[in-house]
Design an enzyme around this catalytic site. Structure first.
Site, short mmCIF file in Angstrom:
data_model
loop_
_atom_site.label_atom_id
_atom_site.label_comp_id
_atom_site.label_asym_id
_atom_site.label_seq_id
_atom_site.Cartn_x
_atom_site.Cartn_y
_atom_site.Cartn_z
N LYS A 83 0.85 -1.19 0.00
CA LYS A 83 0.00 0.00 0.00
C LYS A 83 0.89 1.24 0.00
O LYS A 83 1.77 1.39 0.86
CB LYS A 83 -0.85 -0.03 1.26
CG LYS A 83 -2.21 0.59 1.14
CD LYS A 83 -2.92 0.36 2.46
CE LYS A 83 -4.35 0.74 2.39
NZ LYS A 83 -4.95 0.78 3.74
C1 E4P Z 1 -8.31 1.35 3.77
O1 E4P Z 1 -7.45 0.90 3.07
C2 E4P Z 1 -8.15 2.56 4.60
O2 E4P Z 1 -6.96 2.50 5.29
C3 E4P Z 1 -9.32 2.68 5.52
O3 E4P Z 1 -10.49 2.29 4.85
C4 E4P Z 1 -9.45 4.05 6.13
O4 E4P Z 1 -10.64 4.13 6.84
P1 E4P Z 1 -10.95 5.27 7.92
O5 E4P Z 1 -11.22 6.54 7.18
O6 E4P Z 1 -12.18 4.78 8.63
O7 E4P Z 1 -9.75 5.36 8.79
#
Ligand code: E4P
Length: 216
Positions: A83
């Site tokens: 990522k």
């Molecule tokens: C996914 O890859 C993200 O890290 C995640 O969905 C972020 O979500 P949040 O906005 O609830 O922290």
């Protein structure tokens, strides 16, 4: 649409995997910080539990550092997806990783141009953050629709991964718009199976059955 779970909790992932609906996992540094133990060990355990892709995020902010971390993360397990944040350095790293056939997830995407750039850099998954846009009174779901339309228009191979999901109806909307995947926090994943009419309907069936079961 693929269902990913948005957590680093091994217990939650195990429960979701038992449902047979789990296509993958997404983690991030914040999610890992909520768990006990070394992040790499947690990721190793998660990657063993799930056959599908497990996103693990780099924390370097320069492309050379991102690439170094990407190689370390990929050493954990074959199903680790690297990522990378949506920055210029992130785009540089995505380009290199894509050329090496390393699966990637471009994170922190908040507009359609960012999503287009991530796809052109070769990201496997692109994660528009629905909930965080809604939090600032923007329209997160509109962005999902825009990303799907742009990728269709140009035959781009990146998959739209609806992220920062807060509500069950956002999963439905993402599916209707054609998102390839949604990453869903565990409480929302549980809510997806619920409907008050299912509960009341089941209660009525069971009550009626109690009245007649002695007849057998
Ligand atoms: C996914 O890859 C993200 O890290 C995640 O969905 C972020 O979500 P949040 O906005 O609830 O922290």
């Amino acid at each position: 649409m693929k269902f990913f779970i948005d957590t680093a909790s091994v217990a939650e992932i195990q429960q979701a995997a038992e449902l047979g609906l789990l296509d993958g996992v997404t983690t991030n540094p914040s999610l890992l910080s909520k768990e006990q133990g070394a992040p790499r060990e947690i990721l190793r355990e998660i990657a063993k539990l799930v056959a599908g892709p497990v996103s693990a995020e780099v924390t370097a902010t320069d492309s050379a550092g991102m690439l170094r971390e990407a190689r370390e993360l990929r050493g954990i397990a074959d199903n680790i997806v690297v990522k990378v944040p949506m920055t210029l350095d992130g785009l540089r790293a995505l380009r290199v990783l894509s050329a090496e056939n390393v699966p990637t997830n471009c994170t922190l995407v908040f507009n359609a141009t960012q999503a287009l750039m991530a796809a052109k850099a070769g990201a496997t998954y692109v994660s528009p953050f629905v909930g965080r846009l809604d939090d600032i009174s923007a329209d997160g779901m509109q962005l999902i629709g825009q990303c799907c339309a742009i990728y269709r228009n140009y035959g781009l191979e990146s998959q739209v991964l609806a992220a920062s999901i807060r509500l069950p109806q956002q999963v439905t909307q993402a599916a209707l718009l054609g998102a390839h995947a949604a990453t869903i926090p565990p409480p929302v994943l549980r809510q997806l199976a619920n409907h008050p009419l299912t509960d009341s309907g089941l209660a009525k069936f069971l009550a009626d059955w109690e009245k007649i079961e002695n007849r057998m």
